[in-house]
Design an enzyme around this catalytic site. Structure first.
Site, short mmCIF file in Angstrom:
data_model
loop_
_atom_site.label_atom_id
_atom_site.label_comp_id
_atom_site.label_asym_id
_atom_site.label_seq_id
_atom_site.Cartn_x
_atom_site.Cartn_y
_atom_site.Cartn_z
N ASN A 1 56.49 -19.55 -10.74
CA ASN A 1 55.53 -20.37 -9.99
C ASN A 1 54.15 -20.23 -10.63
OD1 ASN A 1 54.47 -22.04 -8.08
ND2 ASN A 1 54.62 -20.59 -6.38
N LYS B 1 53.23 -11.46 -8.52
CA LYS B 1 52.81 -12.66 -9.27
C LYS B 1 51.56 -12.36 -10.10
CE LYS B 1 52.10 -17.63 -8.76
NZ LYS B 1 50.84 -18.00 -9.37
N ASP C 1 53.42 -13.84 -13.58
CA ASP C 1 52.89 -15.06 -14.20
C ASP C 1 52.79 -14.92 -15.73
OD1 ASP C 1 52.72 -16.26 -11.76
OD2 ASP C 1 50.58 -16.71 -11.86
N GLU D 1 50.64 -21.72 -4.02
CA GLU D 1 51.89 -20.96 -3.85
C GLU D 1 52.64 -21.36 -2.58
OE1 GLU D 1 49.48 -20.18 -5.53
OE2 GLU D 1 49.75 -18.44 -6.82
N HIS E 1 51.45 -14.10 -3.11
CA HIS E 1 50.77 -12.83 -3.37
C HIS E 1 49.46 -12.69 -2.62
CE1 HIS E 1 48.45 -14.93 -6.86
NE2 HIS E 1 49.08 -15.85 -6.17
C1 PEP Z 1 46.87 -20.69 -7.27
C2 PEP Z 1 47.28 -19.61 -7.92
O1 PEP Z 1 48.12 -19.58 -8.96
P1 PEP Z 1 48.57 -20.66 -10.09
O2 PEP Z 1 48.00 -20.14 -11.35
O3 PEP Z 1 50.06 -20.63 -10.06
O4 PEP Z 1 48.02 -22.00 -9.71
C3 PEP Z 1 46.80 -18.25 -7.50
O5 PEP Z 1 46.99 -17.29 -8.28
O6 PEP Z 1 46.22 -18.11 -6.42
#
Ligand code: PEP
Ligand code: S3P
Length: 426
Positions: free
Chosen positions: A93, A411, A49, A341, A385
């Site tokens: 994502n 992630k 991320d 996700e 994840h």
């Molecule tokens: C919902 C999540 O990620 P995001 O930041 O992509 O929304 C998560 O990390 O559980």
């Protein structure tokens, strides 16, 4: 597909140091890029991320120097004078990259295309784009109405009074708040619908404050942001440990005992997911609280019935803790698990049933009754994840289990299974 067979764990003990918070890392990187001058970011998370945010900043001409293990960054902010990239910004994502960048880029000069993984194209962004449209921004859907990918022609926005729907994701409000100080005029942002995942707004306001911007609000219903403020670099800033990542170790100690020291979050945490440790105390875990550390021991675990709207990510961990608690566990008010996700309500219900639990999957809740007898299962992780990390609790509870595609933890926590192994005794 890679598979990770996990052997039954008898006991967990030792100490873990959490990687930096995903939510803080991506907010800080973006605000540092909007400053003039260099910001040192310490304890940055090194995960997919964050890589997506860093890659986007790179192609937009923001220089970021990383140390060898990528946990210290020197961000050379350019006051938001972003270069128009020659290719689309691919954001995987990562909601914390996609949503804030959409709002900030809509309010700065340049042309940008924002794309992501196939799942990103199924995650809604209409509420944010509606609010930006109302402010006069130029944002176009490239495929399906209300979903990524997007084309953005950035321009100066005037601000003014605007409504934003907060009922699906708090990240839309976070995005608008982060962009508002660079608008030409003042903004009054009104929430419609019930604001979900509220503690993430506190994270946003806290980081903005560290970058010199104070936002007033009336009980999270109306937010007031002065325009033409710009952000001021704090020069050096520390990312606290990831409270959602902490949930797996809190749960592991509570289930399997021994004693685990978790370094990086504690009672002074700014992240709402620290609330998971409070929930685990209710479940029966024994926790000692320090400012930036928790020490967790096993307890007699009992099912609980909770509203988990404030802790949507960490609450997933409770769904697998439930396998080892006495009686039923109910996790409520979590409709937006369905737009993350994967459809997490469906995925959790399906995989919990595979190990033998009795599960009720409601539209916005899940109820779990532990198995009378565990079944040996291969857990599908849906490129999520948290499903992978949550189901490692089955082995922590003394049952063998296989995790399909364990690499999806990249992630937010690429080293998760190594860290778990380092505290496990078989
Ligand atoms: C919902 C999540 O990620 P995001 O930041 O992509 O929304 C998560 O990390 O559980
Ligand atoms: O702002 C943030 O950093 C986040 C907000 C939450 O999303 P929603 O507001 O969509 O629930 C959370 O699930 C996500 O992992 C990170």
């Amino acid at each position: 597909m890679e598979q990770l067979p996990l052997k039954p764990i008898k006991k967990v003990s030792g100490s873990v140091t959490l990687p930096g918070s995903k939510s803080l890392s991506n907010r800080i990187l973006l605000l540092a890029a909007l400053c003039d001058g260099v910001t040192e970011v310490r304890n940055l998370l090194d995960s997919d991320d964050i890589r997506h945010m860093l890659a986007a900043l790179d192609v937009m001409g923001v220089k970021v120097e990383l140390n060898d293990d990528k946990t210290v960054a020197l961000v050379h902010g350019n006051g938001g004078q972003f270069k128009t990239p020659s290719e689309p910004l691919f954001l995987g994502n990562a909601g914390t990259a996609f949503r804030p960048l959409t709002a900030v880029l809509a309010a700065t000069q340049g042309k940008f295309t924002l794309t992501g993984e196939p799942r990103m194209e199924e995650r809604p962004i209409g509420h944010l784009v509606d609010a930006l449209d109302a402010l006069g921004a130029d944002v176009t859907y490239l495929k399906n109405e209300h979903y990524p990918p997007l084309d953005i022609v950035g321009k100066k926005l005037q601000g003014g009074t605007v409504e934003i729907d907060g009922s699906i994701s708090s990240q839309f409000l976070t995005a608008l708040l982060m962009a508002a100080p660079i608008f030409d005029g003042d903004s009054e942002i009104k929430i419609s619908g019930e604001l979900v995942s509220k503690p993430y707004i506190d994270i946003t306001l806290g980081v903005m404050r560290q970058f010199g911007v104070v936002v007033e609000h009336d009980n999270y219903q109306v937010f007031y942001v002065k325009g033409q403020q710009g952000y001021t670099s704090p020069k050096s800033i520390m990312v606290e440990g990831d409270a959602s990542s902490a949930s797996y170790f809190v749960a592991a100690a509570a289930i399997a005992g021994g004693e685990i020291e978790i370094n990086g979050v504690g009672k002074s945490s700014v992240q709402g997911d620290i609330g998971f440790a409070k929930v685990m105390e209710q479940v029966g875990a024994k926790i000692e609280w320090f400012d930036e550390k928790l020490i967790v021991k096993k307890g007699q675990l009992m099912g609980v019935d909770i509203d988990a709207n404030a802790i949507p990510d960490a609450a997933m961990t409770l769904a697998t803790v439930a396998l080892f608690a006495e009686g039923k566990t109910a996790i409520r008010n979590i409709y937006n698990w369905r737009v993350k996700e994967t459809d997490r309500l469906y995925a959790m219900a399906t995989e919990l049933r595979k190990v033998g639990a009795e599960v009720v999957e409601g539209e916005d809740f899940i109820e779990i009754t532990p198995p009378e007898e565990f079944k040996l299962a291969e857990i599908d992780t849906y490129n999520d994840h948290r499903i992978a990390m949550c189901f490692s609790m089955v082995s922590v509870g003394g049952q063998p289990v296989t995790i399909n595609d364990p690499g999806c933890t990249a992630k937010t926590f690429p080293t998760y299974f190594d860290v778990l192994a380092s505290i496990s005794h078989h």
